[in-house]
Design a protein around this motif. Structure first.
Motif, PDB file in Angstrom:
ATOM      1  N   LEU A   1      -4.392   1.086  -5.133  1.00 44.79           N
ATOM      2  CA  LEU A   1      -3.670   2.353  -4.961  1.00 44.79           C
ATOM      3  C   LEU A   1      -2.314   2.314  -5.685  1.00 44.79           C
ATOM      4  O   LEU A   1      -1.905   3.305  -6.303  1.00 44.79           O
ATOM      5  CB  LEU A   1      -3.518   2.659  -3.466  1.00 44.79           C
ATOM      6  N   PHE A   2      -1.629   1.176  -5.640  1.00 45.95           N
ATOM      7  CA  PHE A   2      -0.384   1.047  -6.419  1.00 45.95           C
ATOM      8  C   PHE A   2      -0.673   1.165  -7.917  1.00 45.95           C
ATOM      9  O   PHE A   2       0.126   1.741  -8.671  1.00 45.95           O
ATOM     10  CB  PHE A   2       0.322  -0.282  -6.120  1.00 45.95           C
ATOM     11  N   LEU A   3      -1.811   0.638  -8.347  1.00 44.03           N
ATOM     12  CA  LEU A   3      -2.177   0.712  -9.767  1.00 44.03           C
ATOM     13  C   LEU A   3      -2.430   2.171 -10.181  1.00 44.03           C
ATOM     14  O   LEU A   3      -1.978   2.608 -11.248  1.00 44.03           O
ATOM     15  CB  LEU A   3      -3.421  -0.154 -10.021  1.00 44.03           C
TER      16      LEU A   3
ATOM     17  N   LEU B   1       0.214   6.243  -0.379  1.00 45.97           N
ATOM     18  CA  LEU B   1       0.745   4.911  -0.040  1.00 45.97           C
ATOM     19  C   LEU B   1       1.742   4.996   1.114  1.00 45.97           C
ATOM     20  O   LEU B   1       1.726   4.160   2.024  1.00 45.97           O
ATOM     21  CB  LEU B   1       1.420   4.285  -1.264  1.00 45.97           C
ATOM     22  N   ARG B   2       2.606   5.997   1.065  1.00 46.90           N
ATOM     23  CA  ARG B   2       3.605   6.147   2.144  1.00 46.90           C
ATOM     24  C   ARG B   2       2.928   6.466   3.466  1.00 46.90           C
ATOM     25  O   ARG B   2       3.314   5.964   4.514  1.00 46.90           O
ATOM     26  CB  ARG B   2       4.603   7.259   1.783  1.00 46.90           C
ATOM     27  N   ARG B   3       1.903   7.316   3.403  1.00 51.41           N
ATOM     28  CA  ARG B   3       1.170   7.661   4.630  1.00 51.41           C
ATOM     29  C   ARG B   3       0.486   6.407   5.198  1.00 51.41           C
ATOM     30  O   ARG B   3       0.536   6.138   6.388  1.00 51.41           O
ATOM     31  CB  ARG B   3       0.133   8.744   4.311  1.00 51.41           C
TER      32      ARG B   3
ATOM     33  N   ASP C   1      12.914   2.017 -10.408  1.00 44.12           N
ATOM     34  CA  ASP C   1      13.329   1.419  -9.147  1.00 44.12           C
ATOM     35  C   ASP C   1      12.036   0.848  -8.537  1.00 44.12           C
ATOM     36  O   ASP C   1      11.327   1.554  -7.831  1.00 44.12           O
ATOM     37  CB  ASP C   1      13.943   2.527  -8.273  1.00 44.12           C
ATOM     38  N   ARG C   2      11.720  -0.374  -8.914  1.00 40.67           N
ATOM     39  CA  ARG C   2      10.453  -1.087  -8.692  1.00 40.67           C
ATOM     40  C   ARG C   2       9.428  -0.706  -9.760  1.00 40.67           C
ATOM     41  O   ARG C   2       9.326   0.449 -10.155  1.00 40.67           O
ATOM     42  CB  ARG C   2       9.821  -0.834  -7.324  1.00 40.67           C
ATOM     43  N   TYR C   3       8.666  -1.724 -10.144  1.00 43.44           N
ATOM     44  CA  TYR C   3       7.611  -1.529 -11.154  1.00 43.44           C
ATOM     45  C   TYR C   3       6.540  -2.569 -10.856  1.00 43.44           C
ATOM     46  O   TYR C   3       6.461  -3.070  -9.724  1.00 43.44           O
ATOM     47  CB  TYR C   3       8.254  -1.695 -12.536  1.00 43.44           C
TER      48      TYR C   3
ATOM     49  N   ILE D   1       6.137  -5.677 -11.322  1.00 44.93           N
ATOM     50  CA  ILE D   1       6.491  -7.001 -10.791  1.00 44.93           C
ATOM     51  C   ILE D   1       6.471  -6.953  -9.258  1.00 44.93           C
ATOM     52  O   ILE D   1       6.143  -7.938  -8.603  1.00 44.93           O
ATOM     53  CB  ILE D   1       7.843  -7.479 -11.347  1.00 44.93           C
ATOM     54  N   SER D   2       6.791  -5.766  -8.694  1.00 46.60           N
ATOM     55  CA  SER D   2       6.662  -5.622  -7.237  1.00 46.60           C
ATOM     56  C   SER D   2       5.212  -5.786  -6.802  1.00 46.60           C
ATOM     57  O   SER D   2       4.946  -6.371  -5.745  1.00 46.60           O
ATOM     58  CB  SER D   2       7.192  -4.255  -6.768  1.00 46.60           C
ATOM     59  N   SER D   3       4.273  -5.273  -7.573  1.00 47.39           N
ATOM     60  CA  SER D   3       2.860  -5.476  -7.218  1.00 47.39           C
ATOM     61  C   SER D   3       2.510  -6.957  -7.248  1.00 47.39           C
ATOM     62  O   SER D   3       1.808  -7.461  -6.369  1.00 47.39           O
ATOM     63  CB  SER D   3       1.931  -4.725  -8.179  1.00 47.39           C
ATOM     64  N   MET D   4       3.000  -7.654  -8.289  1.00 52.23           N
ATOM     65  CA  MET D   4       2.721  -9.090  -8.383  1.00 52.23           C
ATOM     66  C   MET D   4       3.259  -9.823  -7.155  1.00 52.23           C
ATOM     67  O   MET D   4       2.592 -10.696  -6.583  1.00 52.23           O
ATOM     68  CB  MET D   4       3.336  -9.660  -9.665  1.00 52.23           C
ATOM     69  N   ALA D   5       4.474  -9.447  -6.737  1.00 50.31           N
ATOM     70  CA  ALA D   5       5.121 -10.158  -5.629  1.00 50.31           C
ATOM     71  C   ALA D   5       4.547  -9.741  -4.268  1.00 50.31           C
ATOM     72  O   ALA D   5       4.201 -10.603  -3.457  1.00 50.31           O
ATOM     73  CB  ALA D   5       6.632  -9.919  -5.674  1.00 50.31           C
ATOM     74  N   TYR D   6       4.445  -8.427  -4.025  1.00 49.69           N
ATOM     75  CA  TYR D   6       4.060  -7.954  -2.689  1.00 49.69           C
ATOM     76  C   TYR D   6       2.566  -8.083  -2.431  1.00 49.69           C
ATOM     77  O   TYR D   6       2.160  -8.481  -1.341  1.00 49.69           O
ATOM     78  CB  TYR D   6       4.518  -6.511  -2.461  1.00 49.69           C
ATOM     79  N   GLN D   7       1.736  -7.727  -3.448  1.00 46.77           N
ATOM     80  CA  GLN D   7       0.300  -7.882  -3.233  1.00 46.77           C
ATOM     81  C   GLN D   7      -0.085  -9.346  -3.459  1.00 46.77           C
ATOM     82  O   GLN D   7      -1.023  -9.842  -2.842  1.00 46.77           O
ATOM     83  CB  GLN D   7      -0.487  -6.906  -4.118  1.00 46.77           C
ATOM     84  N   GLY D   8       0.659 -10.041  -4.304  1.00 43.88           N
ATOM     85  CA  GLY D   8       0.466 -11.482  -4.460  1.00 43.88           C
ATOM     86  C   GLY D   8       0.719 -12.215  -3.151  1.00 43.88           C
ATOM     87  O   GLY D   8      -0.007 -13.129  -2.766  1.00 43.88           O
TER      88      GLY D   8
ATOM     89  N   PRO E   1      11.468   6.075  -9.069  1.00 44.48           N
ATOM     90  CA  PRO E   1      11.104   5.099  -8.047  1.00 44.48           C
ATOM     91  C   PRO E   1       9.585   4.932  -7.910  1.00 44.48           C
ATOM     92  O   PRO E   1       8.834   5.890  -8.086  1.00 44.48           O
ATOM     93  CB  PRO E   1      11.693   5.684  -6.761  1.00 44.48           C
ATOM     94  N   GLU E   2       9.167   3.742  -7.602  1.00 44.64           N
ATOM     95  CA  GLU E   2       7.775   3.458  -7.222  1.00 44.64           C
ATOM     96  C   GLU E   2       7.805   2.772  -5.853  1.00 44.64           C
ATOM     97  O   GLU E   2       8.635   1.899  -5.647  1.00 44.64           O
ATOM     98  CB  GLU E   2       7.097   2.559  -8.255  1.00 44.64           C
ATOM     99  N   PRO E   3       6.893   3.128  -4.928  1.00 45.84           N
ATOM    100  CA  PRO E   3       5.892   4.176  -5.049  1.00 45.84           C
ATOM    101  C   PRO E   3       6.510   5.541  -5.355  1.00 45.84           C
ATOM    102  O   PRO E   3       7.627   5.828  -4.940  1.00 45.84           O
ATOM    103  CB  PRO E   3       5.202   4.173  -3.683  1.00 45.84           C
ATOM    104  N   THR E   4       5.739   6.393  -6.066  1.00 45.81           N
ATOM    105  CA  THR E   4       6.246   7.684  -6.524  1.00 45.81           C
ATOM    106  C   THR E   4       6.112   8.728  -5.425  1.00 45.81           C
ATOM    107  O   THR E   4       5.664   8.439  -4.319  1.00 45.81           O
ATOM    108  CB  THR E   4       5.429   8.176  -7.734  1.00 45.81           C
TER     109      THR E   4
HETATM  110  P1  TYD Z   1      10.568   0.910  -1.428  1.00 46.34           P
HETATM  111  O1  TYD Z   1      11.214   0.601  -2.725  1.00 46.34           O
HETATM  112  O2  TYD Z   1      11.175   0.317  -0.205  1.00 46.34           O
HETATM  113  O3  TYD Z   1      10.413   2.486  -1.304  1.00 46.34           O
HETATM  114  P2  TYD Z   1      11.081   3.444  -0.214  1.00 46.34           P
HETATM  115  O4  TYD Z   1      12.507   2.982  -0.059  1.00 46.34           O
HETATM  116  O5  TYD Z   1      10.981   4.797  -0.850  1.00 46.34           O
HETATM  117  O6  TYD Z   1      10.242   3.301   1.016  1.00 46.34           O
HETATM  118  O7  TYD Z   1       9.050   0.469  -1.517  1.00 46.34           O
HETATM  119  C1  TYD Z   1       8.238   0.549  -0.379  1.00 46.34           C
HETATM  120  C2  TYD Z   1       7.454  -0.734  -0.250  1.00 46.34           C
HETATM  121  O8  TYD Z   1       6.419  -0.776  -1.221  1.00 46.34           O
HETATM  122  C3  TYD Z   1       8.279  -1.997  -0.430  1.00 46.34           C
HETATM  123  O9  TYD Z   1       8.239  -2.760   0.755  1.00 46.34           O
HETATM  124  C4  TYD Z   1       7.579  -2.739  -1.537  1.00 46.34           C
HETATM  125  C5  TYD Z   1       6.230  -2.111  -1.617  1.00 46.34           C
HETATM  126  N1  TYD Z   1       5.587  -2.150  -2.955  1.00 46.34           N
HETATM  127  C6  TYD Z   1       4.424  -2.896  -3.113  1.00 46.34           C
HETATM  128  O10 TYD Z   1       3.939  -3.522  -2.161  1.00 46.34           O
HETATM  129  N2  TYD Z   1       3.807  -2.919  -4.346  1.00 46.34           N
HETATM  130  C7  TYD Z   1       4.285  -2.231  -5.412  1.00 46.34           C
HETATM  131  O11 TYD Z   1       3.694  -2.268  -6.508  1.00 46.34           O
HETATM  132  C8  TYD Z   1       5.499  -1.454  -5.230  1.00 46.34           C
HETATM  133  C9  TYD Z   1       6.055  -0.661  -6.375  1.00 46.34           C
HETATM  134  C10 TYD Z   1       6.112  -1.448  -3.973  1.00 46.34           C
END
Ligand code: TYD
Length: 205
Positions: A78-80, A61-63, A104-106, A108-115, A50-53
């Motif tokens: 930080l995701f990078l 990142l979780r903190r 479980d996320r890679y 493309i999540s950075s492209m979408a969420y930080q995008g 899974p990412e974040p790891t």
């Molecule tokens: P998530 O898969 O929900 O992890 P967990 O269930 O362990 O909390 O990921 C947490 C959040 O991180 C999710 O809302 C998407 C975001 N995320 C980014 O913003 N950029 C990224 O590159 C990744 C991998 C996740």
């Protein structure tokens, strides 16, 4: 697996790299676990990552998610870092042994969420492809945002914040929708978990 001076990460080994992506609430983790079982039953080493790891940058990142969000650029960086750590520590060794990595996320999540926070998805992609191997196949689980938010609300009982985030989730979903990579296979997350898995296995076969 080594990094080279070219802009593309150089991949070695005969492994398979599968990424599972989509907005929260689409059932990615369930599907990842089922895929790993399927590969293992066919005699292949298969690891879900899974990412974040849970590594140093992932924990940071979780903190940050709990205690106050970074700005978009800081979050992207930080995701990078977390991803570079994951590639070196976990992903590359499995691929070199010929195993299957299921992410479980890679990136493309950075492209979408930080995008969705204003960064350019193409710039995010390029930075990631310098430090991380491109996936062989991407399962993009799709679900209307309102339905996804309802599921998260029922599951985690932390709805209000997420409901406030509806616009953000819509922007995230719009970036996922806009991608037309040949590696992407879209899976409708309104289907049952078993049906979703059947479609994924068909695509892998
Ligand atoms: P998530 O898969 O929900 O992890 P967990 O269930 O362990 O909390 O990921 C947490 C959040 O991180 C999710 O809302 C998407 C975001 N995320 C980014 O913003 N950029 C990224 O590159 C990744 C991998 C996740």
């Amino acid at each position: 697996m080594t990094e080279t001076s070219s802009t593309e990460f150089r991949r070695t080994g005969a492994g398979l790299l599968v990424a599972v992506e989509g907005i929260d609430g689409t059932g990615k983790s369930t599907q990842c676990a089922k895929l790993a079982e399927w590969f293992a039953a066919r005699g292949r080493e298969a690891k879900v990552l899974p990412e974040p790891t849970r590594g140093p940058h992932g924990m940071e990142l979780r903190r940050r998610a709990r205690e106050g969000r970074l700005d978009a650029q800081g979050e992207f960086e930080l995701f990078l870092k977390d991803r570079a750590w994951n590639v070196g520590t976990n992903i590359a060794p499995v691929l070199e042994r010929g195993g299957v990595v299921i992410l479980d996320r890679y990136y493309i999540s950075s492209m979408a969420y930080q995008g969705a926070r204003g960064l350019d998805p193409a710039v995010i992609q390029e930075a990631n492809e310098r430090i991380a191997p491109r996936p062989d196949i991407v399962f993009l689980l799709t679900l209307p945002v309102d339905e996804a938010l309802d599921r998260i609300h029922d599951r985690d009982d932390h709805g209000p914040n997420l409901y406030e985030d509806r616009d953000y989730q819509q922007r995230v979903a719009a970036i996922f929708d806009s991608l037309d990579w040949p590696e992407i296979v879209r899976i409708d997350a309104r289907e049952t978990a078993d049906e979703m898995q059947r479609r994924m296995r068909d695509a892998l076969e």
